[in-house]
Design an enzyme around this catalytic site. Structure first.
Site, PDB file in Angstrom:
ATOM      1  N   ASP A 198       0.827  -1.191   0.000  1.00  8.45           N
ATOM      2  CA  ASP A 198       0.000   0.000   0.000  1.00  8.45           C
ATOM      3  C   ASP A 198       0.874   1.259   0.000  1.00  8.45           C
ATOM      4  O   ASP A 198       1.916   1.299   0.668  1.00  8.45           O
ATOM      5  CB  ASP A 198      -0.857  -0.030   1.281  1.00  8.45           C
ATOM      6  CG  ASP A 198      -1.898   1.058   1.326  1.00  8.45           C
ATOM      7  OD1 ASP A 198      -2.764   1.084   0.446  1.00  8.45           O
ATOM      8  OD2 ASP A 198      -1.851   1.896   2.254  1.00  8.45           O
ATOM      9  N   GLU A 257       1.645  -0.129  -4.941  1.00 10.54           N
ATOM     10  CA  GLU A 257       0.681   0.901  -5.348  1.00 10.54           C
ATOM     11  C   GLU A 257       1.484   2.178  -5.568  1.00 10.54           C
ATOM     12  O   GLU A 257       1.991   2.774  -4.621  1.00 10.54           O
ATOM     13  CB  GLU A 257      -0.355   1.125  -4.243  1.00 10.54           C
ATOM     14  CG  GLU A 257      -1.388   2.149  -4.653  1.00 10.54           C
ATOM     15  CD  GLU A 257      -2.166   2.756  -3.484  1.00 10.54           C
ATOM     16  OE1 GLU A 257      -3.278   3.219  -3.724  1.00 10.54           O
ATOM     17  OE2 GLU A 257      -1.647   2.773  -2.354  1.00 10.54           O
TER      18      GLU A 257
HETATM   19  C1  NOJ Z   1      -4.509   3.007  -0.741  1.00  7.86           C
HETATM   20  C2  NOJ Z   1      -5.596   2.012  -0.544  1.00  7.86           C
HETATM   21  O1  NOJ Z   1      -5.868   1.364  -1.754  1.00  7.86           O
HETATM   22  C3  NOJ Z   1      -6.772   2.784  -0.004  1.00  7.86           C
HETATM   23  O2  NOJ Z   1      -7.936   2.018   0.023  1.00  7.86           O
HETATM   24  C4  NOJ Z   1      -6.412   3.302   1.367  1.00  7.86           C
HETATM   25  O3  NOJ Z   1      -7.455   4.102   1.854  1.00  7.86           O
HETATM   26  C5  NOJ Z   1      -5.137   4.137   1.324  1.00  7.86           C
HETATM   27  N1  NOJ Z   1      -4.113   3.524   0.538  1.00  7.86           N
HETATM   28  C6  NOJ Z   1      -4.575   4.357   2.707  1.00  7.86           C
HETATM   29  O4  NOJ Z   1      -4.026   3.183   3.212  1.00  7.86           O
END
Ligand code: NOJ
Length: 512
Positions: A198, A257
């Site tokens: 993440d 991500e």
């Molecule tokens: C990205 C995640 O995909 C999202 O759902 C989340 O709210 C944020 N990061 C914070 O962790």
């Protein structure tokens, strides 16, 4: 093909209205039938669920809501028996405010080692009542919250790029790395095949936490590449360390991500000693227009070409509106989503399908306000509804909600019109979206025409695009309002009925 499971919304085995790991295990047969190679399961670690599990209180345990550690062990075992790999979400950028470290930090004084695991700072102004810098939180409001010290006086501020329940950890602190390394090994030793990381462009922060030049407005706003909150150079050393651990485990994969637009900067994340894969969100942000789609594809390929990494493709995930709705909704939106799926699955690299996309689910934009759970709803003062509309539980079977998702009451209500979109309704219907996905995934996995890491563009009428893979597959998309002639070749799959000569609007076809 990776299949993204949003576990709260996939299948509930206990009747409490929230999906869980036994629910996923019970549906592995379905996932095998769909042709899934690997699962990415959104966070299942212990969490108070302030942000759907992205607020982690114990990164080395499975939340009882999802069935605990045993349920994960059993899921991994059975998935492996079926040839499906299991990757899980890890959240290195922040913890939950209920993580023992943060509780200790609150109890400890300013300047203490407990506070040094996070970003605590004194406030500005004579009485420290102003936040230490001007950074906004992605979920709205300032990225800082002031704490009350143990003597009851207003005290320091801590940084949270997301919700206040998600304090950012300080990656300059060696303890943070050592703990994360322990977490990686903990899950890899249990048989997990890899991780989705993440906010993999977060973690490292610029020295001194300087103000932003222009404060980005807008909750969940798209980020500018010069935003000091993300994509700081120091993050690459963190990825190299992570990679060294993963390299000790054959075939383990790290997928980041990475919300970075600049192709060169994006490519840095997938150099041979960093992440294996990074999400490229261009297709998930592109309107249904041939030029824009072609641009997104070219850029996504260019971003990884220089470093020799695989491209990734995704039309949607748990953070963005579902593609059927993005492309206009209704019959047209569905036709376009089906067409774009054929484009996506014709591309070289790794494809990520978000659960429910294979059913052609639309976003649910009329959830009652009291059902909304995304923290953005509260943080934005009830102006931004947030991401719940793409997180509504899947419809499995039967004529009415909860459509076999649960025996209780689903955590978000499902629209009654989903009766015709259930797995049961679509499974044996030849022209259903589910059947189209199954056929496309099967062809992609089996046919040599999909071979080769590149593609060549064909000339095509205005509003259309066409490309050819070195193995021989040709993919044509008609995003124009009129039918267009198909190139020579045999149509092996099409998102809408074709007569072999022309392709209707809002459709795509594969030819060989
Ligand atoms: C990205 C995640 O995909 C999202 O759902 C989340 O709210 C944020 N990061 C914070 O962790």
């Amino acid at each position: 093909m990776f299949y993204q499971v949003y576990p709260r919304s996939f299948a509930d085995s206990t009747g409490n209205g929230v999906g869980d790991l036994v629910g996923i295990r019970d549906r592995l047969g379905y996932l095998e039938l769909l042709g899934v190679d690997a699962l990415w399961i959104c966070p299942i670690t212990r969490s108070p669920m302030a942000d759907g599990g992205y607020d982690v209180a114990d990164p080395r345990d499975i939340d009882p809501l999802f069935g605990g550690l045993t349920a994960l062990d059993e899921l991994i075992e059975e998935a492996h028996e079926r040839g499906i790999k299991v990757t899980m979400d890890l959240v290195p950028n922040h913890t939950s405010s209920e993580h023992p470290w943060f509780i200790e930090a609150l109890a400890a004084p300013p300047g203490s080692p407990e506070r040094a695991r996070y970003h605590f700072r004194d406030g500005l102004g004579p009485d420290g009542s102003l936040p230490p810098n001007n950074w906004p939180s992605i979920f709205g409001g300032p990225a800082w919250t002031r704490v009350t010290e143990s003597d009851g006086a207003p005290g320091q501020w801590y940084l949270h790029l997301f919700a206040p329940e998600q304090p950012d950890v300080n990656w300059d602190n060696q303890e943070v790395w050592l703990d994360f390394e322990k977490t990686l090994r903990f899950w890899l030793d249990r048989g997990v095949d890899g991780f989705r990381l993440d906010v993999a462009h977060g973690m490292a922060k610029p020295e001194g936490l300087p103000d932003m030049a222009a404060v980005a407005s807008g909750v969940l706003a798209h980020l500018d590449d010069n935003d000091p909150r993300f994509n700081h150079r120091g993050v690459h050393e963190i990825h190299r360390r992570i990679r060294r651990v993963l390299d000790e485990y054959p075939n383990a994969v790290a997928i980041g991500e990475v919300w970075v637009d600049d192709n060169d900067r994006f490519g840095e994340y997938v150099r041979p000693d960093e992440l294996h894969l990074a999400f490229n969100f261009r297709l998930a942000e592109t309107p249904f227009e041939a030029d824009a789609v072609r641009d997104a594809i070219e850029n996504s390929l260019a971003a990884v070409a220089g470093v020799g990494a695989s491209p990734t493709w995704t039309l949607s995930n748990h953070d963005v509106p579902r593609e059927v709705t993005r492309f206009g909704g209704g019959v047209v939106g569905l036709a376009r989503a089906r067409a774009m799926m054929l484009v996506e699955l014709a591309l070289p690299g790794a494809v990520f399908v978000y659960n429910g996309a294979e059913l052609g689910l639309p976003n649910v934009d009329d959830l009652p306000e009291d059902a909304l759970r995304d923290p953005t709803w509260e943080r934005s003062g009830h102006t931004v509804r947030g991401r719940d509309g793409c997180r509504v539980p899947l419809p499995w079977e039967g004529p009415e909600p909860p459509f076999g998702f649960t025996t209780g009451r689903a955590w978000l209500p499902q629209p009654s019109q989903w009766a015709e979109l259930t797995v049961e309704a679509q499974l044996e219907q030849l022209d259903s979206t589910l059947s189209l996905y199954r056929a496309a995934i099967e062809l992609r996995g089996a046919r040599p025409e999909f071979a080769g890491p590149t593609l060549d563009w064909y000339g095509s009428p205005s509003g259309c695009l066409a490309f050819r893979r070195p193995g021989g597959l040709i993919c044509v998309l008609n995003a124009s309002p009129v039918p267009v002639a198909l190139p020579p070749g045999q149509v092996v799959l099409a998102s809408a009925p074709v007569d072999g000569l022309s392709l209707p609007p809002d459709a795509a076809a594969w030819l060989m």
